[in-house]
Design an enzyme around this catalytic site. Structure first.
Site, short mmCIF file in Angstrom:
data_model
loop_
_atom_site.label_atom_id
_atom_site.label_comp_id
_atom_site.label_asym_id
_atom_site.label_seq_id
_atom_site.Cartn_x
_atom_site.Cartn_y
_atom_site.Cartn_z
N SER A 469 0.84 -1.18 0.00
CA SER A 469 0.00 0.00 0.00
C SER A 469 0.88 1.24 0.00
O SER A 469 1.70 1.43 -0.90
CB SER A 469 -0.95 -0.03 1.20
OG SER A 469 -1.93 0.97 1.10
N ASP A 550 -9.23 -5.53 -4.72
CA ASP A 550 -8.77 -4.41 -3.90
C ASP A 550 -9.63 -3.18 -4.17
O ASP A 550 -9.70 -2.70 -5.29
CB ASP A 550 -7.30 -4.11 -4.22
CG ASP A 550 -6.67 -3.13 -3.26
OD1 ASP A 550 -7.41 -2.47 -2.50
OD2 ASP A 550 -5.43 -3.02 -3.26
N HIS A 582 -7.22 -5.78 -0.57
CA HIS A 582 -6.08 -4.90 -0.37
C HIS A 582 -5.01 -5.50 0.55
O HIS A 582 -3.82 -5.39 0.28
CB HIS A 582 -6.56 -3.56 0.21
CG HIS A 582 -5.48 -2.53 0.32
ND1 HIS A 582 -4.80 -2.04 -0.76
CD2 HIS A 582 -4.96 -1.90 1.41
CE1 HIS A 582 -3.91 -1.14 -0.37
NE2 HIS A 582 -3.98 -1.05 0.95
#
Length: 608
Positions: A469, A550, A582
């Protein structure tokens, strides 16, 4: 399969929500157990009062009333109930409803959650009631019973003008409400803040909850509030020893005297028991030098007070009973035993930015890092270094058990984990300092401790980087801004391009500049645009791991980087997990990712 479970206040009864999946339908049952005997079972699917019961920590609950005859929980409302939540184009009475009408959900990790409702199951009568009276502009969750058993408290999140992602975001507009069983609802808090974790004292006199700012950084310092004119525990500044509250309160955080609240929170690189609501501090557990430190406190929720405090360390487990008021400084910790899971040494580092890297608006801030190495290293041996970057960006690494780090060390790597400025645990000023400096301040913070590669035990020619991320975003910036320093890179669902992310992320407010009932966050959009700037400098081989479902960072972000690197002939490999999201949290996905990361690093560091 068991879905949710909860013990009654006496500990005599246990409620279980069980879900079974058949070939055609999914069935839900509410079971009540006593002494391993099934006392009552309610077929929730047959009662047909609501949809799927919520099991998540954001909305979900399974709370016993004080009389232990009723249970409160949250479920997906029937779409006919939720028509008032839809747009003005909803069909009028008598008209057929269009099944193709779009229903908003609450984003990443909450994709099946759209219209939550509060439900009460009467165990004796075998009935379920959907509570009425919840304001139409909020979605209810985190419910609990009032002491009288005739009303409930809940948190309501605003869902107008549209729903934004809630997971990992403690900055969404919400308020604390009280709803009686007749449908009368009252707001107990202000309605311009973000509220969570309501917790009622055992005697029913005090209700505390956490409160934060709306919008701004999606994870930040929270204040503890009480529904009465008592002093509140406010967010600290960067100079106070207490570094703030950053996470939910434990479900049963009250001591039996109804005068003390027990919780853990981040302080620099550690998770600790801070000064509590009534200003006491527990004696810390005995030090255990040379290991990964202590993980958060885990409370015994099942038994009546006094609660049992349990701490798990990498090679140590200790336990204690919460003493009477005034005796917290003399807690007696008992060792449960030791294990030899990993021979590792952790160096907890305090890092100050150079004068050139000081933030003029928030000067004097420092940050932390953890360097984990093996304690079985032969003399004159140098080991490769993995720079492990956390996501968020407002999260952190703790000096505690981390399975990824532990196994990497076992395999012969050293691991550096940096809590750059903007991480939690270092005060609100540190979090705010990152606004407008993403892609520069955080990148330089992570790179400066990488000079540790000059240590005699670390090989400066074998440094790799990994992250997910925002950590993936930073890893890509690091290999772009310092192309000769890193020899390989592995990233999970990285942020690559803000321009394309704006229309696809469930937290689009994170990237916006204007106040349109979303976050006017002043980050530099161009800092995210890797493909046209940083990408052209990348030399290190890149392993990309993407989740096909995601909602936070679209997999097309990673695909954009993949295609750019392929077009330049740069070494790149892409793993796409079509059914994961995610966090890439499925067990099979985690195993696949870890093995591929290790093999990728070994291949490009020329390790056997």
């Amino acid at each position: 399969n068991r879905f949710l479970s909860s013990y009654s206040l006496s500990g005599d009864l246990k409620a279980v929500v069980r879900v079974t999946s058949g070939q055609v339908v999914v069935q839900q049952f509410l079971e009540v157990w006593s002494d391993r005997c099934l006392k009552k079972i309610l077929d929730l699917s047959a009662l047909n009062k609501h949809g799927r019961v919520y099991e998540d920590a954001q909305f979900g609950c399974l709370a016993w009333s004080t009389c232990e005859s009723r249970l409160l929980y949250v479920a997906e409302g029937k779409r006919s109930i939720g028509e008032s939540y839809a747009s003005a184009s909803s069909p009028s009475a008598g008209e057929p409803r269009d099944k193709s009408v779009y229903w908003e959900d609450w984003g990443e990790g909450l994709t099946s959650k759209s219209v939550p409702v509060l439900c009460v199951a009467d165990v004796a009568k075998g009935t379920v009631t959907v509570l009425q009276g919840v304001p139409s502009h909020v979605s209810p969750g985190q419910g609990l019973w009032a002491h009288d058993g005739e009303s409930v408290f809940f948190v309501g999140w605003w869902h107008e003008p549209f729903r934004l992602g809630l997971r990992f975001c403690s900055n969404r507009r919400s308020a604390l409400f009280c709803l009686d069983l007749e449908g009368n609802c009252e707001c107990l808090s202000g309605d311009t803040s973000s509220v969570s974790s309501p917790r009622l004292s055992p005697d029913g006199r005090y209700l505390v909850y956490l409160e934060g700012q709306v919008f701004g950084p999606h994870s930040q310092c929270l204040s503890m509030q009480q529904v009465s004119p008592q002093p509140d525990l406010q967010p600290p500044n960067s100079q106070t020893p207490f570094a703030g509250l950053y996470e939910a309160l434990p479900p049963r955080c009250w001591a039996s005297d109804s005068q003390r609240v027990v919780f853990s929170s981040a302080r620099r690189n550690w998770r600790v028991t801070p000064p509590l609501y009534w200003s006491f501090r527990l004696t810390p557990p005995p030090p255990y030098t040379g290991h990964l430190g202590y993980s958060p406190l885990y409370w015994s929720f099942r038994l009546p007070p006094p609660p049992i405090l349990v701490i798990y360390a990498l090679s140590l487990q200790v336990v204690a009973f919460l003493p009477l008021a005034g005796g917290e400084g003399e807690v007696s910790w008992d060792h449960l035993g030791e294990s030899c899971l990993l021979g590792a040494i952790v160096n907890v580092l305090d890092v100050s930015p150079t004068p050139q890297e000081e933030n003029p608006e928030y000067s004097g801030l420092d940050f932390g890092a953890l360097l984990v190495t093996t304690n079985h290293l032969p003399s004159r041996t140098k080991v490769p270094l993995v720079v492990f970057v956390h996501g968020g960006p407002h999260s952190q690494f703790f000096a505690e058990w981390n399975v990824t780090t532990a196994v990497l060390v076992k395999l012969g790597f050293a691991v550096l984990m940096v809590n750059y400025r903007g991480s939690t645990g270092f005060g609100q000023d540190s979090i705010l300092s990152l606004a407008g400096n993403i892609g520069s301040q955080d990148v330089k913070d992570v790179q400066v401790p990488s000079e540790l590669s000059k240590l005699l035990t670390l090989d400066p020619d074998k440094v790799v980087v990994m992250g997910g991320s925002h950590g993936g975003f930073l890893a890509c910036h690091l290999i772009g801004q310092f192309p000769d320093f890193y020899k390989a890179c592995a990233v999970r669902n990285p942020v690559i391009n803000a321009a394309t992310l704006l229309g696809t992320s469930d937290i689009v407010d994170w990237f916006m500049h204007t106040n349109t009932n979303t976050l006017p966050y002043s980050c530099q959009r161009q800092a995210y645009h890797l493909v046209s700037s940083v990408c052209v400098q990348i030399k290190a081989p890149v392993l990309l791991m993407l989740g096909g479902k995601d909602r936070r960072v679209s997999p097309y972000q990673g695909l954009e980087l993949y295609r750019s690197l392929k077009s330049r002939g740069s070494p790149v490999r892409l793993l796409l997990f079509a059914e994961d999201a995610h966090s890439l949290a499925r067990v099979d996905t985690q195993a696949d990712c870890f093995l591929n990361v290790v093999l990728w690093f070994q291949q490009h560091l020329y390790l056997h």
